[in-house]
Design a protein around this motif. Sequence first.
Motif, PDB file in Angstrom:
ATOM      1  N   UNK A 249       0.813  -1.220   0.000  1.00  0.00           N
ATOM      2  CA  UNK A 249       0.000   0.000   0.000  1.00  0.00           C
ATOM      3  C   UNK A 249       0.847   1.271   0.000  1.00  0.00           C
ATOM      4  N   UNK A 250       2.125   1.151   0.301  1.00  0.00           N
ATOM      5  CA  UNK A 250       2.985   2.341   0.381  1.00  0.00           C
ATOM      6  C   UNK A 250       3.430   2.799  -1.008  1.00  0.00           C
ATOM      7  N   UNK A 251       3.418   4.104  -1.196  1.00  0.00           N
ATOM      8  CA  UNK A 251       3.860   4.700  -2.459  1.00  0.00           C
ATOM      9  C   UNK A 251       5.200   5.416  -2.314  1.00  0.00           C
ATOM     10  N   UNK A 252       5.716   5.494  -1.086  1.00  0.00           N
ATOM     11  CA  UNK A 252       6.959   6.223  -0.834  1.00  0.00           C
ATOM     12  C   UNK A 252       8.167   5.312  -1.016  1.00  0.00           C
ATOM     13  N   UNK A 253       9.347   5.923  -1.008  1.00  0.00           N
ATOM     14  CA  UNK A 253      10.607   5.187  -1.129  1.00  0.00           C
ATOM     15  C   UNK A 253      11.429   5.260   0.156  1.00  0.00           C
ATOM     16  N   UNK A 254      10.802   5.681   1.260  1.00  0.00           N
ATOM     17  CA  UNK A 254      11.532   5.794   2.521  1.00  0.00           C
ATOM     18  C   UNK A 254      12.040   4.413   2.939  1.00  0.00           C
ATOM     19  N   UNK A 255      13.305   4.321   3.365  1.00  0.00           N
ATOM     20  CA  UNK A 255      13.856   3.004   3.724  1.00  0.00           C
ATOM     21  C   UNK A 255      13.273   2.410   4.997  1.00  0.00           C
ATOM     22  N   UNK A 256      12.665   3.226   5.852  1.00  0.00           N
ATOM     23  CA  UNK A 256      12.161   2.728   7.130  1.00  0.00           C
ATOM     24  C   UNK A 256      11.022   1.736   6.927  1.00  0.00           C
ATOM     25  N   UNK A 257      10.958   0.718   7.777  1.00  0.00           N
ATOM     26  CA  UNK A 257       9.876  -0.252   7.693  1.00  0.00           C
ATOM     27  C   UNK A 257       8.543   0.377   8.066  1.00  0.00           C
ATOM     28  N   UNK A 258       8.521   1.145   9.155  1.00  0.00           N
ATOM     29  CA  UNK A 258       7.287   1.802   9.586  1.00  0.00           C
ATOM     30  C   UNK A 258       7.483   3.315   9.540  1.00  0.00           C
ATOM     31  N   UNK A 259       6.588   3.994   8.845  1.00  0.00           N
ATOM     32  CA  UNK A 259       6.703   5.430   8.633  1.00  0.00           C
ATOM     33  C   UNK A 259       5.427   6.145   9.077  1.00  0.00           C
ATOM     34  N   UNK A 260       5.546   7.470   9.235  1.00  0.00           N
ATOM     35  CA  UNK A 260       4.399   8.327   9.546  1.00  0.00           C
ATOM     36  C   UNK A 260       4.389   9.477   8.544  1.00  0.00           C
ATOM     37  N   UNK A 261       3.466  10.404   8.731  1.00  0.00           N
ATOM     38  CA  UNK A 261       3.389  11.550   7.837  1.00  0.00           C
ATOM     39  C   UNK A 261       4.265  12.709   8.262  1.00  0.00           C
ATOM     40  N   UNK A 262       5.030  12.524   9.334  1.00  0.00           N
ATOM     41  CA  UNK A 262       5.858  13.618   9.849  1.00  0.00           C
ATOM     42  C   UNK A 262       7.313  13.381   9.479  1.00  0.00           C
ATOM     43  N   UNK A 263       7.913  14.368   8.826  1.00  0.00           N
ATOM     44  CA  UNK A 263       9.299  14.254   8.401  1.00  0.00           C
ATOM     45  C   UNK A 263      10.239  14.575   9.562  1.00  0.00           C
ATOM     46  N   UNK A 264      11.292  13.748   9.712  1.00  0.00           N
ATOM     47  CA  UNK A 264      12.306  13.978  10.730  1.00  0.00           C
ATOM     48  C   UNK A 264      13.344  14.975  10.215  1.00  0.00           C
ATOM     49  N   UNK A 266      16.402  14.577   9.521  1.00  0.00           N
ATOM     50  CA  UNK A 266      17.243  14.031   8.468  1.00  0.00           C
ATOM     51  C   UNK A 266      16.515  13.781   7.156  1.00  0.00           C
ATOM     52  N   UNK A 267      15.211  14.088   7.107  1.00  0.00           N
ATOM     53  CA  UNK A 267      14.441  13.894   5.883  1.00  0.00           C
ATOM     54  C   UNK A 267      13.653  12.609   5.834  1.00  0.00           C
ATOM     55  N   UNK A 268      13.825  11.727   6.825  1.00  0.00           N
ATOM     56  CA  UNK A 268      13.111  10.456   6.847  1.00  0.00           C
ATOM     57  C   UNK A 268      11.756  10.616   7.537  1.00  0.00           C
ATOM     58  N   UNK A 269      10.849   9.730   7.192  1.00  0.00           N
ATOM     59  CA  UNK A 269       9.536   9.700   7.830  1.00  0.00           C
ATOM     60  C   UNK A 269       9.427   8.528   8.810  1.00  0.00           C
ATOM     61  N   UNK A 270      10.547   8.023   9.276  1.00  0.00           N
ATOM     62  CA  UNK A 270      10.579   6.864  10.173  1.00  0.00           C
ATOM     63  C   UNK A 270       9.740   7.116  11.422  1.00  0.00           C
ATOM     64  N   UNK A 271       8.982   6.103  11.816  1.00  0.00           N
ATOM     65  CA  UNK A 271       8.153   6.205  13.010  1.00  0.00           C
ATOM     66  C   UNK A 271       9.017   6.306  14.260  1.00  0.00           C
ATOM     67  N   UNK A 272       8.578   7.100  15.221  1.00  0.00           N
ATOM     68  CA  UNK A 272       9.284   7.234  16.499  1.00  0.00           C
ATOM     69  C   UNK A 272       8.772   6.208  17.502  1.00  0.00           C
ATOM     70  N   UNK A 273       9.542   5.973  18.543  1.00  0.00           N
ATOM     71  CA  UNK A 273       9.113   5.082  19.628  1.00  0.00           C
ATOM     72  C   UNK A 273       7.825   5.599  20.245  1.00  0.00           C
TER      73      UNK A 273
END
Length: 347
Positions: A249-264, A266-273
């Motif tokens: 279902x994901x259309x992005x190319x972010x390397x993180x396994x779990x992402x959110x809509x908020x950019x970190x 460093x430019x990644x959308x990786x989910x936080x703890x």
Amino acid sequence: MRITRRAGEAEPKKGLVSASYVDPRDLGPNSPVHDLAQAYLQELRDKGRSETTLPRYERFLVEFLGFIDRDGASPRVKDLDLRILKAYSSHLTRRRLLAGRDVGKRPISAASKNMHLIALRGLLKFGVLLDLPVPGPEKVELGKAPDPSPDARHLDQEKLERLMESFDTATDDGLRNRALLEFLGATGCRVSELVALDREKIELDPHAVNPKDGVRIADEVTVFGKGNRYRRVFLRMRAREWLERYLRSRKDKDPALFVTGRKKAGGSYRMSVKMAQTIVAEAAKRAGLAENVSPHWLRHAAITAWATQMNVPAAQRLAGHRNVATTSRYLGSTDAELKELYKKRFG
């Protein structure tokens, strides 16, 4: 001596880990305690302590610095004495929670207090190593902290299924969140291990041969965990199917396994703890569970299932525990097999 910080009072200065380098050769009796703490955290990093451990030690030491930094004073290394250590221990006993559902309502637990004091012990041990005039680390006495009850974080199978089914998987977020809980429940990973994973670790290459079961998600993955140790965890079929649906279902190319809509930063959308914890807590509310469920509850559930359906040594390896005693603490009265044997023998 003031025991607690007043409401609205400014927090002590932070940034010990990210601050400029302190040369241990420059430390002496008249050096600020702040510099000693900064050099100690540098030492922990040089020794290879993980990037999840360092912020925790920093937080504990910042609180200690805030306690001794009264009225704008900047205490020196030579000012540290037994009276300060005793006063700080008393402060921790009375200190209220600063975050969470019970913020301000009750004191921190004995185990949390001991974690603060262990960080202080490490600081003093480092000072003694440098021949500085500080009290010996043995002067910091830990309190008696009872082992937590296994029942405090126990989720039986029925509650676990209610938790999993609480998401609207017709939405992208619901699909992601269901995959997240399925991953936690199958692998027993710590939440920090989960959010650090990249999708390439489990998503099969598009050009790879189709697996026999047709699910293009690896059935095992290596995680980097507590104590800077790698271990291999395994995924059951159901978890792999939900992960496949989520990743498709994901259309992005972010390397993180779990992402959110908020950019970190460093430019990644990786989910936080924190976000992962919120997802689990809100799922528990929708499922009608009275317990204040966190991701660690799913780790408890997985370890308990491994120990009862296989054996404790196998659960130890899957959980990544150094000692089997640590694994055993997850079980206790949740060991249904022991109860059944007791009933069979004694009625």
